[in-house]
Write a protein that holds these residues in place. Structure first.
Motif, PDB file in Angstrom:
ATOM      1  N   TRP A  72     130.517 -32.835 -85.073  1.00 61.53           N
ATOM      2  CA  TRP A  72     131.711 -32.037 -85.387  1.00 61.53           C
ATOM      3  C   TRP A  72     132.962 -32.678 -84.795  1.00 61.53           C
ATOM      4  O   TRP A  72     134.007 -32.768 -85.444  1.00 61.53           O
ATOM      5  N   PHE A  74     133.583 -35.791 -83.941  1.00 64.85           N
ATOM      6  CA  PHE A  74     133.984 -37.054 -84.557  1.00 64.85           C
ATOM      7  C   PHE A  74     134.294 -36.903 -86.042  1.00 64.85           C
ATOM      8  O   PHE A  74     134.678 -37.866 -86.700  1.00 64.85           O
ATOM      9  N   ALA A  75     134.100 -35.708 -86.596  1.00 64.13           N
ATOM     10  CA  ALA A  75     134.551 -35.440 -87.966  1.00 64.13           C
ATOM     11  C   ALA A  75     135.936 -34.811 -87.915  1.00 64.13           C
ATOM     12  O   ALA A  75     136.870 -35.265 -88.586  1.00 64.13           O
ATOM     13  N   MET A  77     138.075 -35.033 -85.689  1.00 59.18           N
ATOM     14  CA  MET A  77     139.092 -35.920 -85.100  1.00 59.18           C
ATOM     15  C   MET A  77     139.989 -36.542 -86.174  1.00 59.18           C
ATOM     16  O   MET A  77     141.160 -36.796 -85.939  1.00 59.18           O
ATOM     17  N   TRP A  78     139.411 -36.777 -87.367  1.00 58.36           N
ATOM     18  CA  TRP A  78     140.220 -37.366 -88.439  1.00 58.36           C
ATOM     19  C   TRP A  78     141.329 -36.415 -88.859  1.00 58.36           C
ATOM     20  O   TRP A  78     142.475 -36.827 -89.061  1.00 58.36           O
ATOM     21  N   LEU A  79     140.950 -35.140 -88.991  1.00 59.14           N
ATOM     22  CA  LEU A  79     141.915 -34.117 -89.373  1.00 59.14           C
ATOM     23  C   LEU A  79     143.050 -34.067 -88.341  1.00 59.14           C
ATOM     24  O   LEU A  79     144.226 -34.088 -88.673  1.00 59.14           O
TER      25      LEU A  79
END
Lengths: 209, 260
Positions: A72, A74-75, A77-79
């Protein structure tokens, strides 16, 4: 630009002053979602090896276990990063930061803190931030930059060694990351509380005016 | 008159987009529209039903794969892990496993042999005495655990890339897969690029002493550019392979690259 002309419909209607332009509103709510995902998954990661003598409640920690929390984190973080970068660039480029957040003077902050604590701080014109708002909003931007830099350093301590060095060493970057999270949580509580006390400010962040 | 919605007062947003698109160079325009598709994909993440955990998990696994691709693209796989002076060594260096020290493999060095399998010219097994005769180097590096804690240690052994060369390994293969003596059968794959990294080491000594049981006697693979769980202890075999064979923690959901 022929197609951008005002149609007859609008003539005579004076729309209310825009307090929050659309880019601020969109980025604000994306950031809110990203921050909450990052904080809750971050709690899961913290719980695997706590820095202090406590753990966050399991039911609030996102991901089920460390592996899920990391996925969660590291996903989302892009946002957080893409939205945050776009916000910084737009904020500087449009001059919004300069116009809205500056100047911040000690006497101004002191005056407005005193006024706020005695419930005498006016909110008649929401387009002008008082000194308490300026300090908090500018401060939370700095914290946001710090938490991303320390997080990137912890994520890739070999590749981004210079980022780790910025904070001293790897364990220190972990503490910086934690305290930035704590600062964001404290900000969040005050921010939401004040928005509920002045509901028209919440409305401005949703519909713009 | 058709009903119009206005994003900006006095401006028709459909016409605004039309005008803006016209102002863009053709290439940018196409990327802008293609970008819309991936933005749509992003709403899947935000709109997905977290209760339906399987779809969320699939999506998260996809993002994790995407992260691996981004890392491979922007980072230098040969970057060296920082090294430290002896004074920086963490004392005592922590024992860490999914079991207690009492349950750690208790291996007799005289009976132990390192088995070599897969895409290698020489599949002979190696005794500990034979391995001890290979040239060794020392490194003082930081071990970083997936849990977040870290400790600095001193490891001595043979660079894995020298050993792979010695046994005639096909270094175009994708992985070196390690199997260990831990209970429940620990294993872990290491991508070939990391296996050939100059600091990746077959470790026989900790702090200049024969590797103690707590740290993986008789042999540990020290990979300072990877998280701790990609540093297998109590190694009994290595296999050079093109197949992804999974790993103890990798199968449970830790990212298999887990490079730092």
């Amino acid at each position: 630009m022929a197609s951008l002309t005002v149609t007859d419909e609008q003539v005579g209607v004076t729309p209310a002053k825009v307090i929050q332009p659309v880019w601020v509103r969109v980025m604000h709510w994306i950031n809110a979602l990203a921050m909450i995902l990052m904080i809750l998954s971050g709690w899961q990661i913290y719980n695997a090896s706590p820095l202090f003598g406590f753990r966050f409640p399991r039911e609030y920690a996102l991901g089920g276990w460390l592996g899920g929390g990391l996925l969660w984190h590291f996903a989302a973080m892009w946002l957080l990063m893409i939205n945050g970068l776009a916000y910084l660039v737009t904020g500087f480029a449009t001059g919004r930061f300069r116009k809205k957040l500056l100047p911040i003077t000690p006497s101004g902050v002191l005056h407005d803190v005193r006024a706020a604590l005695t419930f005498k701080l006016g909110h008649d014109d929401l387009t002008v931030y008082n000194y308490v708002q300026r300090l908090l909003y500018a401060g939370i931007i700095v914290v946001g930059v710090l938490i991303v830099l320390s997080g990137l350093g912890m994520w890739k301590p070999v590749q981004l060694y210079y980022l780790v060095m910025l904070f001293g060493d790897y364990p220190t970057a972990r503490y910086v990351h934690f305290f930035c999270m704590a600062a964001i949580c404290a900000f969040l509580v005050i921010h939401v509380l004040l928005a509920l006390l002045v509901p028209k400010s919440l409305r401005a962040m949703i519909i713009g005016r | 008159m058709a009903k119009r919605s206005f994003l900006i007062p006095g401006v028709d947003k459909r016409l605004l987009i039309k005008d803006s698109l016209k102002a863009m160079p053709d290439f940018t325009r196409r990327r802008f529209i293609a970008g819309g598709a991936s933005l749509g994909a992003l709403t899947l993440l935000t709109g997905c039903d977290v209760v339906d955990s399987s779809s969320a998990e699939t999506l998260l696994a996809q993002v994790s794969k995407f992260n691996d691709a981004v890392q491979a693209f922007i980072f230098n796989p040969d970057a060296l892990a920082p090294t430290f002076p002896e004074s920086a060594i963490t004392k005592p260096f922590p024992f860490n496993a999914y079991y207690d020290l009492d349950d750690a493999p208790d291996i007799d060095g005289k009976d132990w042999k390192l088995e070599v399998r897969g895409l290698v010219d020489n599949k002979k097994s190696w005794t500990l005495d034979e391995l001890y005769k290979l040239p060794q180097v020392n490194q003082i590096t930081r071990h970083i655990c997936v849990e977040g804690w870290s400790a600095i240690g001193s490891w001595t052994g043979t660079p894995l890339r020298d050993f792979l060369k010695l046994i005639g390994a096909d270094t175009r293969a994708k992985y070196v897969w390690f199997q260990c003596a831990d209970k429940d059968g620990y294993n872990s794959p290491l991508d070939m690029r990391s296996a050939l990294h100059p600091q990746t080491q077959m470790t026989f000594k900790y702090a200049s002493e024969i590797l103690p049981r707590a740290y993986g006697f008789p042999m540990k693979i020290r990979v300072p550019t990877k998280l701790g769980f990609k540093n297998p202890k109590y190694v009994v075999s290595m296999e050079v392979t093109n197949d992804y064979k999974g790993g103890y923690w990798e199968d449970q959901g830790y990212n298999s690259f887990s490079g730092s």
